[in-house]
Design a protein around this motif. Structure first.
Motif, PDB file in Angstrom:
ATOM      1  N   ILE A  78       0.843  -1.205   0.000  1.00 30.20           N
ATOM      2  CA  ILE A  78       0.000   0.000   0.000  1.00 30.20           C
ATOM      3  C   ILE A  78       0.878   1.253   0.000  1.00 30.20           C
ATOM      4  CG2 ILE A  78      -1.640   1.356   1.377  1.00 30.20           C
ATOM      5  CD1 ILE A  78      -2.953  -0.966  -0.111  1.00 30.20           C
ATOM      6  N   ALA A  79       1.985   1.218   0.716  1.00 27.25           N
ATOM      7  CA  ALA A  79       2.894   2.371   0.735  1.00 27.25           C
ATOM      8  C   ALA A  79       3.431   2.654  -0.665  1.00 27.25           C
ATOM      9  CB  ALA A  79       4.037   2.117   1.710  1.00 27.25           C
ATOM     10  N   ARG A  80       3.754   1.609  -1.402  1.00 28.10           N
ATOM     11  CA  ARG A  80       4.245   1.800  -2.781  1.00 28.10           C
ATOM     12  C   ARG A  80       3.140   2.345  -3.682  1.00 28.10           C
ATOM     13  NH1 ARG A  80       7.011  -3.765  -2.160  1.00 28.10           N
ATOM     14  NH2 ARG A  80       9.004  -3.157  -1.254  1.00 28.10           N
ATOM     15  N   ILE A  81       1.915   1.882  -3.474  1.00 29.37           N
ATOM     16  CA  ILE A  81       0.790   2.418  -4.256  1.00 29.37           C
ATOM     17  C   ILE A  81       0.588   3.895  -3.929  1.00 29.37           C
ATOM     18  CG2 ILE A  81      -1.714   2.309  -4.592  1.00 29.37           C
ATOM     19  CD1 ILE A  81      -1.441  -0.789  -4.166  1.00 29.37           C
ATOM     20  N   LEU A  82       0.697   4.251  -2.657  1.00 30.38           N
ATOM     21  CA  LEU A  82       0.578   5.656  -2.261  1.00 30.38           C
ATOM     22  C   LEU A  82       1.683   6.486  -2.915  1.00 30.38           C
ATOM     23  CD1 LEU A  82      -0.762   7.887  -0.635  1.00 30.38           C
ATOM     24  CD2 LEU A  82       0.568   7.156   1.359  1.00 30.38           C
ATOM     25  N   ALA A  83       2.891   5.928  -2.984  1.00 29.72           N
ATOM     26  CA  ALA A  83       3.987   6.634  -3.662  1.00 29.72           C
ATOM     27  C   ALA A  83       3.641   6.877  -5.131  1.00 29.72           C
ATOM     28  CB  ALA A  83       5.279   5.825  -3.539  1.00 29.72           C
ATOM     29  N   LYS A  84       3.019   5.888  -5.777  1.00 27.48           N
ATOM     30  CA  LYS A  84       2.574   6.079  -7.167  1.00 27.48           C
ATOM     31  C   LYS A  84       1.523   7.184  -7.236  1.00 27.48           C
ATOM     32  CE  LYS A  84       3.066   1.257  -8.639  1.00 27.48           C
ATOM     33  NZ  LYS A  84       2.315   0.090  -9.133  1.00 27.48           N
ATOM     34  N   CYS A  85       0.582   7.179  -6.296  1.00 23.89           N
ATOM     35  CA  CYS A  85      -0.473   8.202  -6.275  1.00 23.89           C
ATOM     36  C   CYS A  85       0.121   9.602  -6.179  1.00 23.89           C
ATOM     37  CB  CYS A  85      -1.409   7.981  -5.086  1.00 23.89           C
ATOM     38  SG  CYS A  85      -2.437   6.508  -5.193  1.00 23.89           S
ATOM     39  N   LEU A  86       1.190   9.750  -5.416  1.00 23.31           N
ATOM     40  CA  LEU A  86       1.811  11.059  -5.227  1.00 23.31           C
ATOM     41  C   LEU A  86       2.681  11.487  -6.403  1.00 23.31           C
ATOM     42  CD1 LEU A  86       2.811  10.683  -1.481  1.00 23.31           C
ATOM     43  CD2 LEU A  86       1.019  12.169  -2.401  1.00 23.31           C
ATOM     44  N   ASN A  87       3.282  10.517  -7.096  1.00 25.85           N
ATOM     45  CA  ASN A  87       4.236  10.860  -8.149  1.00 25.85           C
ATOM     46  C   ASN A  87       3.796  10.521  -9.564  1.00 25.85           C
ATOM     47  OD1 ASN A  87       6.173  12.203  -6.709  1.00 25.85           O
ATOM     48  ND2 ASN A  87       7.422  10.411  -6.303  1.00 25.85           N
ATOM     49  N   CYS A  88       2.582  10.021  -9.739  1.00 29.89           N
ATOM     50  CA  CYS A  88       2.081   9.697 -11.082  1.00 29.89           C
ATOM     51  C   CYS A  88       2.188  10.928 -11.976  1.00 29.89           C
ATOM     52  CB  CYS A  88       0.631   9.220 -11.013  1.00 29.89           C
ATOM     53  SG  CYS A  88      -0.056   8.728 -12.618  1.00 29.89           S
ATOM     54  N   GLU A  89       2.663  10.727 -13.182  1.00 25.66           N
ATOM     55  CA  GLU A  89       2.859  11.835 -14.114  1.00 25.66           C
ATOM     56  C   GLU A  89       1.548  12.485 -14.548  1.00 25.66           C
ATOM     57  OE1 GLU A  89       5.368  10.332 -17.259  1.00 25.66           O
ATOM     58  OE2 GLU A  89       6.971   9.888 -15.836  1.00 25.66           O
ATOM     59  N   HIS A  90       0.435  11.832 -14.293  1.00 24.23           N
ATOM     60  CA  HIS A  90      -0.876  12.388 -14.642  1.00 24.23           C
ATOM     61  C   HIS A  90      -1.451  13.214 -13.505  1.00 24.23           C
ATOM     62  CE1 HIS A  90      -0.856  10.154 -18.380  1.00 24.23           C
ATOM     63  NE2 HIS A  90      -0.477   9.095 -17.696  1.00 24.23           N
ATOM     64  N   GLY A  91      -0.656  13.477 -12.489  1.00 27.95           N
ATOM     65  CA  GLY A  91      -1.075  14.297 -11.357  1.00 27.95           C
ATOM     66  C   GLY A  91      -1.324  13.474 -10.119  1.00 27.95           C
ATOM     67  N   VAL A  92      -1.385  14.159  -8.979  1.00 20.96           N
ATOM     68  CA  VAL A  92      -1.704  13.483  -7.719  1.00 20.96           C
ATOM     69  C   VAL A  92      -3.106  12.908  -7.863  1.00 20.96           C
ATOM     70  CG1 VAL A  92      -2.062  13.782  -5.246  1.00 20.96           C
ATOM     71  CG2 VAL A  92      -0.218  15.029  -6.385  1.00 20.96           C
ATOM     72  N   THR A  93      -3.230  11.620  -7.566  1.00 16.38           N
ATOM     73  CA  THR A  93      -4.478  10.930  -7.852  1.00 16.38           C
ATOM     74  C   THR A  93      -4.714   9.807  -6.861  1.00 16.38           C
ATOM     75  OG1 THR A  93      -5.646   9.637  -9.537  1.00 16.38           O
ATOM     76  CG2 THR A  93      -3.261   9.427  -9.509  1.00 16.38           C
ATOM     77  N   SER A  94      -5.955   9.397  -6.732  1.00 16.96           N
ATOM     78  CA  SER A  94      -6.262   8.231  -5.902  1.00 16.96           C
ATOM     79  C   SER A  94      -6.132   6.945  -6.711  1.00 16.96           C
ATOM     80  CB  SER A  94      -7.669   8.345  -5.309  1.00 16.96           C
ATOM     81  OG  SER A  94      -8.615   8.410  -6.355  1.00 16.96           O
ATOM     82  N   GLU A  95      -6.012   7.082  -8.031  1.00 16.24           N
ATOM     83  CA  GLU A  95      -5.855   5.921  -8.906  1.00 16.24           C
ATOM     84  C   GLU A  95      -4.719   6.180  -9.889  1.00 16.24           C
ATOM     85  OE1 GLU A  95      -9.433   4.373 -10.659  1.00 16.24           O
ATOM     86  OE2 GLU A  95     -10.617   5.055  -8.954  1.00 16.24           O
ATOM     87  N   PRO A  96      -3.479   5.802  -9.495  1.00 14.82           N
ATOM     88  CA  PRO A  96      -2.356   6.034 -10.417  1.00 14.82           C
ATOM     89  C   PRO A  96      -2.515   5.220 -11.689  1.00 14.82           C
ATOM     90  CG  PRO A  96      -1.682   4.653  -8.572  1.00 14.82           C
ATOM     91  CD  PRO A  96      -3.085   5.106  -8.283  1.00 14.82           C
ATOM     92  N   CYS A  97      -1.963   5.738 -12.768  1.00 16.48           N
ATOM     93  CA  CYS A  97      -2.151   5.086 -14.078  1.00 16.48           C
ATOM     94  C   CYS A  97      -1.445   3.732 -14.162  1.00 16.48           C
ATOM     95  CB  CYS A  97      -1.667   6.000 -15.195  1.00 16.48           C
ATOM     96  SG  CYS A  97       0.128   6.182 -15.285  1.00 16.48           S
ATOM     97  N   GLY A  98      -0.331   3.602 -13.474  1.00 16.51           N
ATOM     98  CA  GLY A  98       0.406   2.343 -13.507  1.00 16.51           C
ATOM     99  C   GLY A  98       1.259   2.149 -14.739  1.00 16.51           C
ATOM    100  N   SER A  99       1.194   3.087 -15.691  1.00 15.14           N
ATOM    101  CA  SER A  99       1.944   2.901 -16.935  1.00 15.14           C
ATOM    102  C   SER A  99       2.934   4.028 -17.234  1.00 15.14           C
ATOM    103  CB  SER A  99       0.977   2.748 -18.107  1.00 15.14           C
ATOM    104  OG  SER A  99       0.142   3.879 -18.203  1.00 15.14           O
ATOM    105  N   CYS A 100       2.838   5.146 -16.540  1.00 14.96           N
ATOM    106  CA  CYS A 100       3.784   6.236 -16.791  1.00 14.96           C
ATOM    107  C   CYS A 100       5.161   5.860 -16.226  1.00 14.96           C
ATOM    108  CB  CYS A 100       3.284   7.550 -16.178  1.00 14.96           C
ATOM    109  SG  CYS A 100       3.320   7.585 -14.370  1.00 14.96           S
ATOM    110  N   HIS A 101       6.132   6.678 -16.531  1.00 14.82           N
ATOM    111  CA  HIS A 101       7.513   6.417 -16.112  1.00 14.82           C
ATOM    112  C   HIS A 101       7.615   6.299 -14.588  1.00 14.82           C
ATOM    113  CE1 HIS A 101      11.838   6.374 -16.640  1.00 14.82           C
ATOM    114  NE2 HIS A 101      11.964   7.362 -15.764  1.00 14.82           N
ATOM    115  N   ALA A 102       7.008   7.226 -13.859  1.00 10.46           N
ATOM    116  CA  ALA A 102       7.079   7.208 -12.392  1.00 10.46           C
ATOM    117  C   ALA A 102       6.432   5.956 -11.817  1.00 10.46           C
ATOM    118  CB  ALA A 102       6.410   8.462 -11.826  1.00 10.46           C
ATOM    119  N   CYS A 103       5.255   5.599 -12.312  1.00 11.86           N
ATOM    120  CA  CYS A 103       4.538   4.420 -11.806  1.00 11.86           C
ATOM    121  C   CYS A 103       5.305   3.128 -12.073  1.00 11.86           C
ATOM    122  CB  CYS A 103       3.139   4.335 -12.421  1.00 11.86           C
ATOM    123  SG  CYS A 103       1.971   5.555 -11.774  1.00 11.86           S
ATOM    124  N   THR A 104       5.853   2.999 -13.279  1.00 14.17           N
ATOM    125  CA  THR A 104       6.575   1.764 -13.610  1.00 14.17           C
ATOM    126  C   THR A 104       7.878   1.658 -12.827  1.00 14.17           C
ATOM    127  OG1 THR A 104       7.525   2.796 -15.581  1.00 14.17           O
ATOM    128  CG2 THR A 104       5.572   1.445 -15.900  1.00 14.17           C
TER     129      THR A 104
END
Length: 192
Positions: free
Chosen positions: A8-34
């Protein structure tokens, strides 16, 4: 144990750094998420407090807090088993928690929050995780067994799920032990 705190901590990190903006649902495919998913993000610093308990270890981490993130929006420090830090290490951490830089987020994971000083806890948002339901563990074990080309009796998986006492990781370790015997059919007798 084994209920998904670090995941969950890693998912939260994706939520904070997703290239599509701070979100509750990170895209999972941008550079930051991958990069976070693959464990190679330079802006997510994972620290195992169980092996880095000394105040010098904490100071070394905090010396780098001042630097802005390399690629993402935030620099995130995930400190696992944070209760293992010494009193001196907590005191060193406290100064940064009192006035953290805007670009820094700390995520603490622990199985023993009662061992964390109140001065630290009072500066945190706290989320307590419950054990995972037996039925959910059993369903996941069934999926794993199938993906490994094995069949398992429903009773066998139920015993494993019950024995894990809410810990997905423990249940998977038990199943792995059974699968390592080379059997293709897991029975309740095997589990017992």
């Amino acid at each position: 144990r084994g209920v998904g705190k670090t995941t969950i901590a890693r998912i939260l990190a994706k939520c904070l750094n997703c290239e599509h903006g701070v979100t509750s649902e990170p895209c999972g495919s941008c550079h930051a998420c991958t990069e976070i998913a693959e464990g190679r993000s330079v802006d997510l610093i994972e620290v195992d407090a169980a092996s880095r308990t000394r105040v010098d270890d904490t100071r070394e981490i905090l010396d780098n807090v001042q630097y802005t993130p390399t690629q993402g929006r935030c620099k995130i420090y995930l400190i696992d088993e944070v209760h293992m830090l010494t009193k001196e290490a907590f005191n060193a951490l406290l100064k940064t928690l009192e006035e953290p830089p805007e670009h820094v987020k700390f995520i603490f994971a622990t199985t023993e929050p009662n061992k964390i000083p109140v001065t630290i806890l009072s500066r945190c948002q706290r989320y307590d995780f419950a054990g995972i339901e037996t039925a959910s563990i059993q369903a996941r074990l069934q999926q794993i067994a199938q993906s490994e080309g094995a069949t398992a009796e429903e009773d066998a998986l139920h015993i494993l799920a019950m024995r894990a006492a809410g810990s997905m990781r423990d249940s998977q370790s038990l199943l792995e032990q059974l699968l390592s015997t080379g059997t293709q059919t897991i029975t309740s007798a095997d589990v017992t």
